[in-house]
Design a protein around this motif. Structure first.
Motif, PDB file in Angstrom:
ATOM      1  N   GLU A  83     -14.866  -1.312  -9.841  1.00 19.53           N
ATOM      2  CA  GLU A  83     -15.593  -2.104  -8.844  1.00 19.53           C
ATOM      3  C   GLU A  83     -14.601  -2.937  -8.029  1.00 19.53           C
ATOM      4  O   GLU A  83     -13.713  -3.572  -8.590  1.00 19.53           O
ATOM      5  N   ASP A  84     -14.787  -2.921  -6.730  1.00 21.47           N
ATOM      6  CA  ASP A  84     -13.879  -3.631  -5.839  1.00 21.47           C
ATOM      7  C   ASP A  84     -14.716  -4.377  -4.805  1.00 21.47           C
ATOM      8  O   ASP A  84     -14.979  -3.884  -3.718  1.00 21.47           O
ATOM      9  N   ARG A  85     -15.121  -5.595  -5.172  1.00 18.57           N
ATOM     10  CA  ARG A  85     -16.028  -6.357  -4.303  1.00 18.57           C
ATOM     11  C   ARG A  85     -15.362  -6.827  -3.023  1.00 18.57           C
ATOM     12  O   ARG A  85     -16.012  -7.238  -2.089  1.00 18.57           O
ATOM     13  N   LYS A  86     -14.041  -6.805  -3.011  1.00 13.16           N
ATOM     14  CA  LYS A  86     -13.327  -7.336  -1.851  1.00 13.16           C
ATOM     15  C   LYS A  86     -12.798  -6.217  -0.958  1.00 13.16           C
ATOM     16  O   LYS A  86     -12.015  -6.487  -0.045  1.00 13.16           O
ATOM     17  N   ALA A  87     -13.233  -5.004  -1.213  1.00  9.83           N
ATOM     18  CA  ALA A  87     -12.721  -3.855  -0.451  1.00  9.83           C
ATOM     19  C   ALA A  87     -12.803  -4.108   1.057  1.00  9.83           C
ATOM     20  O   ALA A  87     -11.880  -3.792   1.806  1.00  9.83           O
ATOM     21  N   ASP A  88     -13.895  -4.715   1.495  1.00  8.70           N
ATOM     22  CA  ASP A  88     -14.105  -4.927   2.929  1.00  8.70           C
ATOM     23  C   ASP A  88     -13.243  -6.061   3.494  1.00  8.70           C
ATOM     24  O   ASP A  88     -13.136  -6.203   4.702  1.00  8.70           O
ATOM     25  N   GLU A  89     -12.666  -6.878   2.622  1.00 12.20           N
ATOM     26  CA  GLU A  89     -11.877  -8.025   3.106  1.00 12.20           C
ATOM     27  C   GLU A  89     -10.386  -7.714   3.141  1.00 12.20           C
ATOM     28  O   GLU A  89      -9.591  -8.478   3.674  1.00 12.20           O
ATOM     29  N   ARG A  90     -10.016  -6.614   2.502  1.00 10.26           N
ATOM     30  CA  ARG A  90      -8.594  -6.318   2.350  1.00 10.26           C
ATOM     31  C   ARG A  90      -8.019  -5.704   3.615  1.00 10.26           C
ATOM     32  O   ARG A  90      -8.667  -4.880   4.254  1.00 10.26           O
ATOM     33  N   LYS A  91      -6.814  -6.132   3.972  1.00  9.96           N
ATOM     34  CA  LYS A  91      -6.167  -5.574   5.162  1.00  9.96           C
ATOM     35  C   LYS A  91      -5.623  -4.182   4.839  1.00  9.96           C
ATOM     36  O   LYS A  91      -5.358  -3.879   3.678  1.00  9.96           O
ATOM     37  N   PRO A  92      -5.435  -3.357   5.882  1.00 12.00           N
ATOM     38  CA  PRO A  92      -4.917  -2.009   5.611  1.00 12.00           C
ATOM     39  C   PRO A  92      -3.594  -2.082   4.848  1.00 12.00           C
ATOM     40  O   PRO A  92      -2.747  -2.916   5.153  1.00 12.00           O
ATOM     41  N   GLY A  93      -3.458  -1.282   3.828  1.00 14.76           N
ATOM     42  CA  GLY A  93      -2.217  -1.261   3.051  1.00 14.76           C
ATOM     43  C   GLY A  93      -2.230  -2.234   1.879  1.00 14.76           C
ATOM     44  O   GLY A  93      -1.424  -2.113   0.964  1.00 14.76           O
ATOM     45  N   GLU A  94      -3.145  -3.206   1.921  1.00 15.33           N
ATOM     46  CA  GLU A  94      -3.225  -4.169   0.810  1.00 15.33           C
ATOM     47  C   GLU A  94      -3.894  -3.497  -0.376  1.00 15.33           C
ATOM     48  O   GLU A  94      -4.931  -2.847  -0.213  1.00 15.33           O
ATOM     49  N   GLU A  95      -3.294  -3.663  -1.540  1.00 14.11           N
ATOM     50  CA  GLU A  95      -3.807  -2.930  -2.699  1.00 14.11           C
ATOM     51  C   GLU A  95      -4.790  -3.739  -3.533  1.00 14.11           C
ATOM     52  O   GLU A  95      -4.774  -4.961  -3.513  1.00 14.11           O
ATOM     53  N   PHE A  96      -5.581  -3.038  -4.284  1.00 12.97           N
ATOM     54  CA  PHE A  96      -6.486  -3.653  -5.251  1.00 12.97           C
ATOM     55  C   PHE A  96      -5.661  -4.383  -6.312  1.00 12.97           C
ATOM     56  O   PHE A  96      -4.678  -3.853  -6.814  1.00 12.97           O
ATOM     57  N   THR A  97      -6.044  -5.605  -6.603  1.00 11.41           N
ATOM     58  CA  THR A  97      -5.399  -6.283  -7.735  1.00 11.41           C
ATOM     59  C   THR A  97      -6.489  -6.630  -8.750  1.00 11.41           C
ATOM     60  O   THR A  97      -7.640  -6.875  -8.381  1.00 11.41           O
ATOM     61  N   ILE A  98      -6.120  -6.659 -10.008  1.00 13.06           N
ATOM     62  CA  ILE A  98      -7.103  -6.896 -11.072  1.00 13.06           C
ATOM     63  C   ILE A  98      -7.668  -8.307 -10.937  1.00 13.06           C
ATOM     64  O   ILE A  98      -6.902  -9.279 -10.893  1.00 13.06           O
ATOM     65  N   PRO A  99      -8.985  -8.430 -10.828  1.00  9.93           N
ATOM     66  CA  PRO A  99      -9.585  -9.758 -10.691  1.00  9.93           C
ATOM     67  C   PRO A  99      -9.285 -10.648 -11.900  1.00  9.93           C
ATOM     68  O   PRO A  99      -9.257 -10.166 -13.036  1.00  9.93           O
ATOM     69  N   ASP A 151      -1.418  -4.093 -21.098  1.00  6.27           N
ATOM     70  CA  ASP A 151      -0.952  -4.580 -19.789  1.00  6.27           C
ATOM     71  C   ASP A 151      -1.894  -4.105 -18.679  1.00  6.27           C
ATOM     72  O   ASP A 151      -2.876  -3.400 -18.943  1.00  6.27           O
ATOM     73  N   ASP A 152      -1.564  -4.482 -17.457  1.00  4.43           N
ATOM     74  CA  ASP A 152      -2.451  -4.143 -16.334  1.00  4.43           C
ATOM     75  C   ASP A 152      -2.643  -2.626 -16.192  1.00  4.43           C
ATOM     76  O   ASP A 152      -3.736  -2.154 -15.874  1.00  4.43           O
ATOM     77  N   ALA A 153      -1.574  -1.883 -16.434  1.00  2.47           N
ATOM     78  CA  ALA A 153      -1.665  -0.417 -16.285  1.00  2.47           C
ATOM     79  C   ALA A 153      -2.636   0.166 -17.318  1.00  2.47           C
ATOM     80  O   ALA A 153      -3.472   1.020 -16.986  1.00  2.47           O
ATOM     81  N   ALA A 154      -2.547  -0.333 -18.554  1.00  2.00           N
ATOM     82  CA  ALA A 154      -3.457   0.154 -19.605  1.00  2.00           C
ATOM     83  C   ALA A 154      -4.891  -0.257 -19.289  1.00  2.00           C
ATOM     84  O   ALA A 154      -5.841   0.510 -19.504  1.00  2.00           O
ATOM     85  N   HIS A 155      -5.024  -1.467 -18.765  1.00  2.00           N
ATOM     86  CA  HIS A 155      -6.343  -1.996 -18.390  1.00  2.00           C
ATOM     87  C   HIS A 155      -6.989  -1.069 -17.335  1.00  2.00           C
ATOM     88  O   HIS A 155      -8.137  -0.646 -17.467  1.00  2.00           O
TER      89      HIS A 155
END
Ligand code: OGA
Ligand code: MN
Length: 294
Positions: free
Chosen positions: A67-83, A52-56
């Motif tokens: 790697e988080d290519r969208k880090a700069d596009e994310r609003k404050p508080g918005e979390e990383f989601t698995i691409p 599952d996502d947690a194991a991934h």
């Protein structure tokens, strides 16, 4: 503990690993074993996993920073989601023929290593199938370590010791000039990496190229393109490749320093979704040796 078993995927590289179920895999306990297989074989396949996502995420963290290519596009508080690599839109309708996303997906059909255009490139991609098409949609791998070993000296001499320039927009322009203009593909300045990545653990050399590569030091634009095409063609000969036909629950992990990959098309009307986490290289992966003096 179950006994770990490895079965070759090809003559040259890659193994299927069994006896190491990823559902109850605790990286802090057995990661060293897995990492040793990764260094040695460049590609690892785990079938029929309960992943599952947690194991991934947990497995990815053991390889390196996620790697988080969208880090700069994310609003404050918005979390990383698995691409996700998918043709399914968030409203679940299949993406239309001509939209940009579709062209972006098509760029994955070109042989590449991920993130060679980032200031810190990727060490690995951990890819797992969530939805598969009835046919097509394979992911193919090519070992640039095996290819480099087998390459005629004449060709090796033309690229060894040189720097290769990469830019995200280059691979997109091969699909569509319109797509290549999108700001997403211009976030990072060009990168330049040594042509050969020497694995710091075992000293094995691999050619480091990608669809994002466009210029080789010492050659003009046309000569560079021709040489890069010739190298790519050699590296992706059938004897250096593996084609993976996905089943839900498969997990495929490869070493971006030594393996190219590409997706294959699948029927438009069918959904296909892979979850993908790339981990960035760190110093111990040999990145410092890849940077060249300007
Ligand atoms: C990727 C990729 C290919 C595929 O996830 O980086 O290139 O088969 N995927 O979807
Ligand atoms: Mn990719």
């Amino acid at each position: 503990m179950t006994e770990l078993k490895v079965t070759p995927l090809t003559w040259n590289f890659g193994v299927e690993v069994s006896g190491l179920p990823l559902a109850d895999f605790v990286p802090s306990v057995r990661f060293e074993e897995l990492r040793a297989l990764f260094e040695e074989h460049s590609a690892l396949l785990f079938r029929a996993q309960d992943f599952d996502d947690a194991a991934h995420l947990e497995l990815a963290r053991a390889f390196g920073p996620i790697e988080d290519r969208k880090a700069d596009e994310r609003k404050p508080g918005e979390e990383f989601t698995i691409p996700k690599v998918t043709n399914v839109q968030s409203d679940s309708s299949l993406k239309g023929d001509m939209d940009m996303h579709r062209l972006h997906l098509e760029s994955n059909f070109l042989w590449h290593a991920d993130s060679t255009f980032l200031p810190t490139p990727a060490l690995t991609n951990i890819l797992t199938a969530r939805v598969v098409a009835s046919n097509g949609g394979e992911t193919e791998l090519a070992s640039t370590r095996a290819a480099w070993m087998a390459m005629p000296e004449e060709l090796r001499t033309r690229i060894r010791d040189r720097g290769i320039w990469h830019h995200y927009s280059v691979s997109r322009a091969k699909i569509s000039p319109e797509l290549a203009k999108h700001p997403m593909f211009h976030k990072w300045p060009a990168t330049r990496w040594r042509a050969i990545w020497t694995n710091p653990v075992n000293g094995r050399e691999a050619l480091y190229i990608a669809s994002h590569a466009y210029r080789v030091d010492g050659y003009d634009e046309a000569e560079s393109a021709e040489l890069l095409d010739e190298l790519m063609e050699f590296c992706t000969r059938p004897e250096f490749t593996y084609s993976h036909q996905w089943r839900v629950g498969d997990v495929l992990i490869w070493d971006q320093r030594a393996v190219l990959h590409r997706g294959r098309p699948w029927p438009d009307e069918q959904a296909r979704t892979l979850s993908s986490i790339c981990c960035s290289v760190t110093d111990s992966d040999g990145i410092a040796t890849m940077r060249m003096p300007q």
